[in-house]
Design an enzyme around this catalytic site. Structure first.
Site, PDB file in Angstrom:
ATOM      1  N   PHE A  80       0.835  -1.194   0.000  1.00 41.21           N
ATOM      2  CA  PHE A  80       0.000   0.000   0.000  1.00 41.21           C
ATOM      3  C   PHE A  80       0.874   1.250   0.000  1.00 41.21           C
ATOM      4  O   PHE A  80       1.942   1.259   0.591  1.00 41.21           O
ATOM      5  CB  PHE A  80      -0.891   0.020   1.258  1.00 41.21           C
ATOM      6  N   HIS A  81       0.388   2.311  -0.617  1.00 42.44           N
ATOM      7  CA  HIS A  81       1.096   3.585  -0.588  1.00 42.44           C
ATOM      8  C   HIS A  81       1.104   4.136   0.833  1.00 42.44           C
ATOM      9  O   HIS A  81       0.139   3.987   1.579  1.00 42.44           O
ATOM     10  CB  HIS A  81       0.408   4.609  -1.504  1.00 42.44           C
ATOM     11  N   ASN A  82       2.186   4.803   1.204  1.00 39.95           N
ATOM     12  CA  ASN A  82       2.317   5.424   2.518  1.00 39.95           C
ATOM     13  C   ASN A  82       1.723   6.835   2.456  1.00 39.95           C
ATOM     14  O   ASN A  82       2.350   7.757   1.954  1.00 39.95           O
ATOM     15  CB  ASN A  82       3.785   5.474   2.937  1.00 39.95           C
ATOM     16  N   TYR A  83       0.525   6.996   2.978  1.00 38.75           N
ATOM     17  CA  TYR A  83      -0.152   8.298   2.950  1.00 38.75           C
ATOM     18  C   TYR A  83       0.242   9.172   4.140  1.00 38.75           C
ATOM     19  O   TYR A  83      -0.140  10.342   4.204  1.00 38.75           O
ATOM     20  CB  TYR A  83      -1.675   8.130   2.891  1.00 38.75           C
ATOM     21  N   TYR A  90       0.470  10.708  -1.198  1.00 42.53           N
ATOM     22  CA  TYR A  90       1.308   9.666  -0.612  1.00 42.53           C
ATOM     23  C   TYR A  90       2.734   9.866  -1.098  1.00 42.53           C
ATOM     24  O   TYR A  90       2.985  10.571  -2.062  1.00 42.53           O
ATOM     25  CB  TYR A  90       0.809   8.258  -0.979  1.00 42.53           C
TER      26      TYR A  90
END
Length: 167
Positions: A80-83, A90
């Site tokens: 998952f993208h790091n938001y 992100y």
């Protein structure tokens, strides 16, 4: 069925199982692939795994137990993208989470499983569900997010398991 479709069908029966065996980190036994299916190098497969169209993506480890069956259009997403990083929406880093799927689990069509989830032994996930939280053993779950709404008859399940009556 046209000759072209027959050729494609025969090609897919050979190509996708070969590709999965070559790519997976480990596989224990029999593998059936009935549709376009992809795994990652962090995928561990038990015996008698049946993919009818599975796409596994991301860097998290995916551990699938014995006698697993999936309908068409299923996905397991482990990165998952790091938001919460240093950019919006992100940043350039990813968060990787593992997925564990117990023995004798059945996914209906178009099920999405997100990283960080454990699906217990004998669970059934209803078609079109999004699994983003753990599902207990023997549960029948569905929805967005998937929640348990019923349980298998545990005595009947264990009787069939003892008799090794696997599909």
């Amino acid at each position: 069925m046209s000759i072209f479709r027959k050729i494609i069908f025969e090609f897919n029966k050979i190509y996708y199982p070969w590709k999965i065996r070559k790519t997976a980190k480990f596989y224990r036994g029999k593998l059936y692939v009935g549709g376009k299916s992809y795994v990652t190098g962090n995928t561990i497969l038990g015996d008698n795994v049946c993919f009818n169209g599975m796409a596994i993506s991301g860097k998290g480890e995916v551990n699938i137990g014995d006698n697993f069956h999936s309908g068409p259009g299923c996905q397991i997403i482990t990165s998952f993208h790091n938001y919460e990083g240093n950019a919006i929406p992100y940043d350039d880093t990813f968060i990787d989470k593992d997925v564990i799927i117990g023995d004798n689990v059945w996914l209906g069509n178009n099920v999405i499983i997100l990283g960080g989830v454990t699906i217990g032994e004998g669970a059934i996930i209803q078609a079109g569900s999004v699994v983003c939280k753990n599902i207990p053993p023997y549960a029948i779950a569905g929805g967005h997010p998937a929640i348990s709404f019923k349980y298998r008859d545990k005595d009947h399940y264990n009787k069939l398991k003892k008799e090794e009556r696997f599909h």
